[in-house]
Design a protein around this motif. Structure first.
Motif, short mmCIF file in Angstrom:
data_model
loop_
_atom_site.label_atom_id
_atom_site.label_comp_id
_atom_site.label_asym_id
_atom_site.label_seq_id
_atom_site.Cartn_x
_atom_site.Cartn_y
_atom_site.Cartn_z
N UNK A 110 0.82 -1.23 0.00
CA UNK A 110 0.00 0.00 0.00
C UNK A 110 0.85 1.28 0.00
N UNK A 111 2.15 1.15 -0.32
CA UNK A 111 3.04 2.33 -0.32
C UNK A 111 2.51 3.40 -1.27
N UNK A 112 2.65 4.67 -0.86
CA UNK A 112 2.19 5.79 -1.71
C UNK A 112 3.29 6.86 -1.71
N UNK A 113 4.37 6.52 -2.40
CA UNK A 113 5.59 7.32 -2.32
C UNK A 113 5.39 8.79 -2.73
N UNK A 114 4.70 9.01 -3.87
CA UNK A 114 4.58 10.39 -4.37
C UNK A 114 3.86 11.28 -3.37
N UNK A 115 2.74 10.76 -2.82
CA UNK A 115 1.98 11.57 -1.85
C UNK A 115 2.82 11.85 -0.61
N UNK A 116 3.60 10.85 -0.18
CA UNK A 116 4.42 11.01 1.03
C UNK A 116 5.49 12.09 0.80
N UNK A 117 6.09 12.10 -0.39
CA UNK A 117 7.08 13.13 -0.71
C UNK A 117 6.44 14.52 -0.63
N UNK A 118 5.21 14.65 -1.16
CA UNK A 118 4.50 15.93 -1.08
C UNK A 118 4.25 16.32 0.37
N UNK A 119 3.85 15.33 1.17
CA UNK A 119 3.58 15.60 2.60
C UNK A 119 4.85 16.10 3.30
N UNK A 120 5.99 15.48 2.97
CA UNK A 120 7.25 15.87 3.61
C UNK A 120 7.62 17.30 3.21
N UNK A 121 7.47 17.60 1.92
CA UNK A 121 7.81 18.96 1.45
C UNK A 121 6.89 20.00 2.09
N UNK A 122 5.60 19.65 2.24
CA UNK A 122 4.66 20.57 2.91
C UNK A 122 5.10 20.82 4.35
N UNK A 123 5.53 19.73 5.02
CA UNK A 123 5.98 19.85 6.40
C UNK A 123 7.21 20.75 6.48
N UNK A 124 8.14 20.59 5.52
CA UNK A 124 9.34 21.44 5.46
C UNK A 124 8.91 22.91 5.39
N UNK A 125 7.91 23.17 4.51
CA UNK A 125 7.48 24.57 4.32
C UNK A 125 6.79 25.10 5.59
N UNK A 126 5.99 24.21 6.23
CA UNK A 126 5.33 24.62 7.49
C UNK A 126 6.35 25.00 8.56
N UNK A 127 7.50 24.33 8.52
CA UNK A 127 8.52 24.58 9.55
C UNK A 127 9.55 25.62 9.11
N UNK A 128 9.19 26.39 8.07
CA UNK A 128 10.06 27.49 7.58
C UNK A 128 11.46 27.00 7.21
N UNK A 129 11.52 25.95 6.41
CA UNK A 129 12.82 25.44 5.97
C UNK A 129 13.49 26.45 5.04
N UNK A 130 14.81 26.48 5.09
CA UNK A 130 15.55 27.38 4.18
C UNK A 130 15.55 26.75 2.78
N UNK A 131 15.96 27.52 1.78
CA UNK A 131 16.00 27.01 0.39
C UNK A 131 16.92 25.79 0.30
N UNK A 132 18.06 25.84 1.03
CA UNK A 132 19.00 24.70 0.98
C UNK A 132 18.34 23.45 1.57
#
Length: 615
Positions: free
Chosen positions: A137-159
């Motif tokens: 039941x792996x859903x890799x693409x959605x999980x990558x999106x979730x991780x990037x959203x979390x990065x943005x929520x936590x004010x990640x730098x561009x690097x």
């Protein structure tokens, strides 16, 4: 002058509970040739203590090191549970980057956010490893999106946003840069670590500076400080000074008598270590987390965040029940005190305070799991003692208001159980903040709830959701007191006299509720042997056998049918006990009992307590 040390990488593996951190470290160790070809290796080799293995959780951070293409990679495996969050905060000071492991099906979970937030606040580069891609039941693409959203929520730098994603199945020993192009090795992950995580840097010629981030303990050598060499070199037999950023008065001259580095799972003696090395120093009795080992000519402590304060406490006391001392090896207050003080050597989130009674100690920790692991460890080591119900630690704010610890509870439940969970948490002063559907017909609920509202809830939650719900909690903040909460609705069934439980007596008792014991067990007056369906307690004589007459044969007892007793685990027993009860803990048994065993004195005390409340 600062220089990089290209032959070392220091990384922490961070993730939510059960996303495969420890299994991933196993594979990195295996594939880097740490074990011989024919060596038998236990699964999850980093989880070294029994409780970690049984529960499948990591409690203490562990250090290990592997070599890849002439680069030494120091790996720290961290806990995922919020109760051991103190461990995560500290080890991140020791590394130059982190590998965030995310389950390819579960995706971003509460603890993922918790541990990632800590890494982001230290501006560490984070490499993402999407693990368990072999799950159907792996859903890799959605999980990558979730991780990037979390990065943005936590004010990640561009690097930080521009980080590499590696896909892996730690269990099968495979990894790759795309989910459908996995190699049968961990080389893609090793390459990403070496290429993306920066090499440690510092001034090789500067005076010695080593920040102690974790403490290990060994019966033979005592406390062992583990930390990274930030500047200069540290040598064996060197005279150094121990200082602390938060305790300016602390200055102690000591000598480095033993110095180790990590190689695979072993500590190896070394003569000296320089910038970037993670070292273990033994022979310094008074070394604590947050201390800096400095050159006596240049005393300069490294800043270090204060360790999170405990939010929950319990009383640990000498067992004084009628069965005291029959099952345990260590039973006196001296034994219990020594054991608790020894725990302080390695567990910095724990507090132990003396009380007015010499037989009782107030032990405070980060949560129920934190304290129950300590209790289980002591029990297995042969200790016998009693503990009280867990209580939260209140504070007073600047306006003189009483404040209490608040938690954010993230709950995933099948839709059918949503209403019941919301209603239950509402009665425990929980406030629903957010609700959204997630995959598989589940709802994700987010509550703000007082920590005391969660005490004793997990077992009830599992029953209410038929074992299908998942609950995760993270400490939020101290907030004004939210009002009283009525806890247990059901009363206790209490044994009326001391003796051995008999089928006939238990048969009479089981009509009143659920029993915790079967026939042939030692009981004493005031011991709790079950739970009633009503709110008040009932006392029953379970040692009573049927009177024999010339018309009744004693064998007629055999025809009585008893329901199987409900055997409580340690967590369930800790959740069950009320404020006027204690849990008696021995290596063989868990017994719940009333604090006051005598029924007359107990009634008087309860009457006096009611009168005080009414006033």
């Amino acid at each position: 002058m600062e220089k990089k040390r290209e032959d070392i990488r220091n990384i922490a593996i961070i993730a939510h509970v059960d996303h495969g951190k420890t299994t991933l470290v196993d594979e990195l160790l295996k594939q880097s040739g740490v074990f011989r070809e024919n060596q038998e290796v236990a699964e999850r080799v980093m989880d070294s203590n029994d409780i970690e293995r049984e529960r499948g959780i990591t409690i203490l951070s562990k250090n290990t090191a592997v070599s890849y293409k002439n680069v030494k990679i120091n790996i720290v495996d961290t806990p995922g549970h919020a109760d051991f969050g103190g461990e995560v905060e500290r080890v991140l000071k020791m590394v130059d980057g982190a590998v965030l492991v995310v389950d390819a099906f579960e995706g971003v979970m509460p603890q993922t956010k918790f541990v990632l937030k800590k890494a982001m606040s230290l501006r560490l580069p984070v490499l993402v490893c999407v693990n368990k891609v072999d799950r159907p039941e792996a859903r890799c693409e959605e999980v990558v999106d979730e991780v990037l959203e979390l990065f943005m929520d936590l004010d990640a730098s561009d690097e930080q946003l521009d980080c590499p994603f590696i896909y892996a199945s730690a269990k099968l020993g495979m990894s790759g840069t795309a989910p459908d192009a996995l190699e049968k090795s961990m080389v893609p992950l090793f390459d990403a670590i070496v290429n993306y995580i920066p090499a440690p840097k510092g001034d090789f010629e500067a005076p010695t500076q080593v920040l102690i981030s974790t403490i290990d303990y060994n019966e033979y050598v005592g406390r062992i400080g583990v930390g990274k060499v930030s500047n200069g070199r540290i040598r064996i037999n060197q005279d150094v000074v121990i200082v602390n950023h938060h305790d300016r008065d602390k200055q102690k001259k000591v000598r480095v008598s033993a110095l180790y580095e990590y190689d695979g799972l072993n500590k190896v003696n070394v003569k000296e270590a320089s910038v970037g090395s993670i070292v273990a120093v033994s022979g310094i009795a008074d070394i604590h987390i947050g201390d800096t080992i400095c050159d006596p000519e240049n005393i300069d402590p490294i800043p270090f965040q204060k360790i999170s304060e405990p939010t929950i406490s319990m009383n640990f006391m000498v067992n004084d029940s009628p069965l005291a001392g029959q099952e345990g090896k260590y039973v006196t207050s001296r034994h219990i005190r020594e054991r608790l003080m020894r725990e302080l050597n390695t567990d910095v989130s724990l507090r132990v305070e003396e009380t007015e009674s010499t037989d009782c100690f107030k032990v405070s920790g980060r949560g129920e799991l934190h304290l129950s692991v300590l209790i289980e460890n002591m029990r297995r080591e042969g200790y016998e003692f009693a503990v009280s119900k867990a209580e939260v630690l209140y504070r007073t704010d600047s306006k003189g208001r009483r404040t209490e610890p608040m938690e954010i509870a993230y709950i995933d439940v099948p839709e059918a159980f949503t209403g019941g969970v919301i209603e239950k948490l509402g009665t425990r002063r929980g406030e629903l903040m957010n609700m959204m559907p997630i995959t598989g017909g589940y709802q994700r609920l987010e509550f703000s709830i007082p920590a005391r509202g969660l005490i004793g809830y997990r077992g009830e939650f599992m029953t209410d959701t038929k074992g299908e719900g998942i609950i995760n909690t993270v400490f939020d903040e101290y907030a004004p007191y939210k009002g009283d909460i009525q806890f247990r609705k059901q009363g206790s069934i209490i044994a009326f006299e001391t003796g051995e439980s008999v089928t006939y007596g238990l048969f009479q008792a089981q009509e009143r509720g659920t029993l915790f014991i079967g026939p042939g067990e030692k009981v004493y007056a005031g011991m709790v042997i079950g739970q009633t369906g009503r709110t008040e307690d009932v006392e029953i004589n379970v040692c009573k056998s049927k009177h024999l007459t010339n018309t009744r044969a004693s064998g007629a007892d055999d025809a009585l049918r008893l329901s199987p007793p409900k055997i409580l685990s340690l967590e369930q027993a800790l959740e069950f006990i009320d404020t006027d009860e204690l849990l008696e803990i021995t290596p063989d048994k868990l017994r719940i009992r009333k604090k006051i065993l005598d029924p007359t004195l107990r009634k008087r005390a309860s009457f006096a307590a009611k009168n005080n409340q009414e006033k």
